[in-house]
Design a protein around this motif. Structure first.
Motif, PDB file in Angstrom:
ATOM      1  N   TYR A 175      -3.247   4.885   0.895  1.00  0.00           N
ATOM      2  CA  TYR A 175      -3.690   5.438   2.181  1.00  0.00           C
ATOM      3  C   TYR A 175      -3.290   6.915   2.202  1.00  0.00           C
ATOM      4  CZ  TYR A 175      -3.796   6.559   7.132  1.00  0.00           C
ATOM      5  OH  TYR A 175      -4.045   7.164   8.332  1.00  0.00           O
ATOM      6  N   VAL A 176      -4.246   7.790   2.488  1.00  0.00           N
ATOM      7  CA  VAL A 176      -3.988   9.234   2.532  1.00  0.00           C
ATOM      8  C   VAL A 176      -4.339   9.745   3.925  1.00  0.00           C
ATOM      9  CG1 VAL A 176      -4.467  11.481   1.469  1.00  0.00           C
ATOM     10  CG2 VAL A 176      -4.599   9.394   0.074  1.00  0.00           C
ATOM     11  N   LEU A 193      -8.179   8.166  -5.523  1.00  0.00           N
ATOM     12  CA  LEU A 193      -7.357   6.955  -5.483  1.00  0.00           C
ATOM     13  C   LEU A 193      -8.144   5.764  -4.923  1.00  0.00           C
ATOM     14  CD1 LEU A 193      -4.082   8.494  -3.978  1.00  0.00           C
ATOM     15  CD2 LEU A 193      -4.434   7.748  -6.346  1.00  0.00           C
ATOM     16  N   PRO A 194      -7.870   4.559  -5.421  1.00  0.00           N
ATOM     17  CA  PRO A 194      -8.517   3.373  -4.852  1.00  0.00           C
ATOM     18  C   PRO A 194      -8.007   3.114  -3.423  1.00  0.00           C
ATOM     19  CG  PRO A 194      -6.980   2.748  -6.613  1.00  0.00           C
ATOM     20  CD  PRO A 194      -7.011   4.242  -6.558  1.00  0.00           C
ATOM     21  N   SER A 195      -8.936   2.975  -2.485  1.00  0.00           N
ATOM     22  CA  SER A 195      -8.564   2.851  -1.072  1.00  0.00           C
ATOM     23  C   SER A 195      -7.884   1.528  -0.738  1.00  0.00           C
ATOM     24  CB  SER A 195      -9.788   3.040  -0.174  1.00  0.00           C
ATOM     25  OG  SER A 195     -10.753   2.056  -0.463  1.00  0.00           O
ATOM     26  N   ASP A 196      -7.982   0.554  -1.619  1.00  0.00           N
ATOM     27  CA  ASP A 196      -7.313  -0.717  -1.348  1.00  0.00           C
ATOM     28  C   ASP A 196      -5.825  -0.678  -1.709  1.00  0.00           C
ATOM     29  OD1 ASP A 196      -8.024  -0.549  -4.091  1.00  0.00           O
ATOM     30  OD2 ASP A 196      -7.958  -2.738  -4.301  1.00  0.00           O
ATOM     31  N   MET A 218       0.848  -1.182   0.000  1.00  0.00           N
ATOM     32  CA  MET A 218       0.000   0.000   0.000  1.00  0.00           C
ATOM     33  C   MET A 218       0.893   1.245   0.000  1.00  0.00           C
ATOM     34  SD  MET A 218      -3.305   1.191   2.191  1.00  0.00           S
ATOM     35  CE  MET A 218      -4.153  -0.229   1.611  1.00  0.00           C
ATOM     36  N   VAL A 219       0.567   2.176  -0.864  1.00  0.00           N
ATOM     37  CA  VAL A 219       1.297   3.443  -0.954  1.00  0.00           C
ATOM     38  C   VAL A 219       0.625   4.445  -0.018  1.00  0.00           C
ATOM     39  CG1 VAL A 219       1.998   5.337  -2.481  1.00  0.00           C
ATOM     40  CG2 VAL A 219       1.975   2.988  -3.337  1.00  0.00           C
ATOM     41  N   SER A 220       1.416   5.130   0.797  1.00  0.00           N
ATOM     42  CA  SER A 220       0.858   6.081   1.764  1.00  0.00           C
ATOM     43  C   SER A 220       1.328   7.501   1.461  1.00  0.00           C
ATOM     44  CB  SER A 220       1.233   5.672   3.175  1.00  0.00           C
ATOM     45  OG  SER A 220       2.631   5.543   3.287  1.00  0.00           O
ATOM     46  N   ILE A 221       0.369   8.431   1.565  1.00  0.00           N
ATOM     47  CA  ILE A 221       0.608   9.833   1.224  1.00  0.00           C
ATOM     48  C   ILE A 221       0.125  10.703   2.377  1.00  0.00           C
ATOM     49  CG2 ILE A 221       0.155  11.681  -0.439  1.00  0.00           C
ATOM     50  CD1 ILE A 221      -0.847   8.289  -1.524  1.00  0.00           C
ATOM     51  N   LEU A 222       0.957  11.672   2.773  1.00  0.00           N
ATOM     52  CA  LEU A 222       0.600  12.591   3.846  1.00  0.00           C
ATOM     53  C   LEU A 222       0.572  14.018   3.310  1.00  0.00           C
ATOM     54  CD1 LEU A 222       0.038  12.901   6.925  1.00  0.00           C
ATOM     55  CD2 LEU A 222       2.490  13.327   7.199  1.00  0.00           C
ATOM     56  N   MET A 223      -0.499  14.734   3.624  1.00  0.00           N
ATOM     57  CA  MET A 223      -0.647  16.138   3.276  1.00  0.00           C
ATOM     58  C   MET A 223      -0.384  16.969   4.534  1.00  0.00           C
ATOM     59  SD  MET A 223      -1.391  15.974   0.152  1.00  0.00           S
ATOM     60  CE  MET A 223      -2.236  15.122  -1.154  1.00  0.00           C
ATOM     61  N   VAL A 224       0.428  18.035   4.407  1.00  0.00           N
ATOM     62  CA  VAL A 224       0.821  18.800   5.590  1.00  0.00           C
ATOM     63  C   VAL A 224       0.651  20.305   5.362  1.00  0.00           C
ATOM     64  CG1 VAL A 224       2.697  19.288   7.220  1.00  0.00           C
ATOM     65  CG2 VAL A 224       2.543  17.024   6.166  1.00  0.00           C
ATOM     66  N   CYS A 225      -0.001  20.956   6.330  1.00  0.00           N
ATOM     67  CA  CYS A 225      -0.065  22.421   6.364  1.00  0.00           C
ATOM     68  C   CYS A 225       0.276  22.871   7.781  1.00  0.00           C
ATOM     69  CB  CYS A 225      -1.418  22.956   5.877  1.00  0.00           C
ATOM     70  SG  CYS A 225      -2.824  22.668   6.951  1.00  0.00           S
ATOM     71  N   LEU A 226      -0.062  24.076   8.146  1.00  0.00           N
ATOM     72  CA  LEU A 226       0.300  24.596   9.463  1.00  0.00           C
ATOM     73  C   LEU A 226      -0.554  23.994  10.575  1.00  0.00           C
ATOM     74  CD1 LEU A 226       1.991  26.529  11.206  1.00  0.00           C
ATOM     75  CD2 LEU A 226       0.296  28.310  10.696  1.00  0.00           C
ATOM     76  N   HIS A 249       5.141   9.381   0.548  1.00  0.00           N
ATOM     77  CA  HIS A 249       5.141  10.718  -0.052  1.00  0.00           C
ATOM     78  C   HIS A 249       4.576  11.702   0.963  1.00  0.00           C
ATOM     79  CE1 HIS A 249       5.771   8.890  -4.015  1.00  0.00           C
ATOM     80  NE2 HIS A 249       4.860   8.005  -3.647  1.00  0.00           N
ATOM     81  N   ILE A 250       5.245  12.840   1.110  1.00  0.00           N
ATOM     82  CA  ILE A 250       4.785  13.892   2.013  1.00  0.00           C
ATOM     83  C   ILE A 250       4.692  15.179   1.205  1.00  0.00           C
ATOM     84  CG2 ILE A 250       5.279  15.219   4.108  1.00  0.00           C
ATOM     85  CD1 ILE A 250       6.915  12.717   5.074  1.00  0.00           C
TER      86      ILE A 250
END
Length: 152
Positions: free
Chosen positions: A32-33, A26-29, A1-9, A80-81
């Motif tokens: 992961y976001v 993105l397909p949830s299977d 599973m590929v995981s992606i994080l979104m970051v702000c303040l 990925h961040i």
């Protein structure tokens, strides 16, 4: 599973929108976001009501999200961040333990070569129009990111 994080303040305006937008593409299977903030101002809080409203107007429900602070272990959890602006980029990079950690961090608008200013403006002190503009910027970048992730 590929995981992606979104970051702000604060993790109540921009990153929850980016989180919801990308998650919807993105397909949830396979992906992961999540999202986080570099500051601890809004830990446990729901996204800003204007972010929730703009997402809802575009068919995305982000009301279940809760603010959390970025932590060093996120470098281990996420592939990925994506950060919203240069200030948050610098704050995340300061926590990087090595070049492997720092190689995961990018400005979210970097994926679009047509955008000159790579900083997503913080709409917190603005109006609903500012949130709609941010949504548009993030939606465009998330289209590019999702295509790149799905095709790799």
């Amino acid at each position: 599973m590929v995981s992606i994080l979104m970051v702000c303040l604060g993790n109540i305006c921009r990153s929850p929108l980016a989180h919801g937008i990308l998650e919807s593409k993105l397909p949830s299977d396979k992906f992961y976001v999540d999202s986080a903030g570099t500051a601890n101002y809004h830990v446990g809080d729901s996204p800003d009501h204007r972010s929730i409203a703009v997402a809802k107007a575009n068919g995305i429900n982000i009301s279940h999200q809760r603010g959390r602070q970025f932590k060093v272990s996120d470098f281990d959890t996420f592939d990925h961040i994506f950060v919203m602006d240069q200030s948050n980029f610098e704050n995340v990079i300061k926590l990087a333990r090595n070049t492997h950690d720092s190689s995961k961090v990018k400005l979210i608008l970097e994926v679009d070569p047509h955008i000159k200013d790579k900083n997503v403006p913080d709409p917190y002190y603005g109006t609903i129009k500012d949130f709609e503009h941010v949504y548009s910027l993030l939606d465009n970048s998330c289209n590019i990111i999702s295509k790149n992730l799905i095709n790799n």
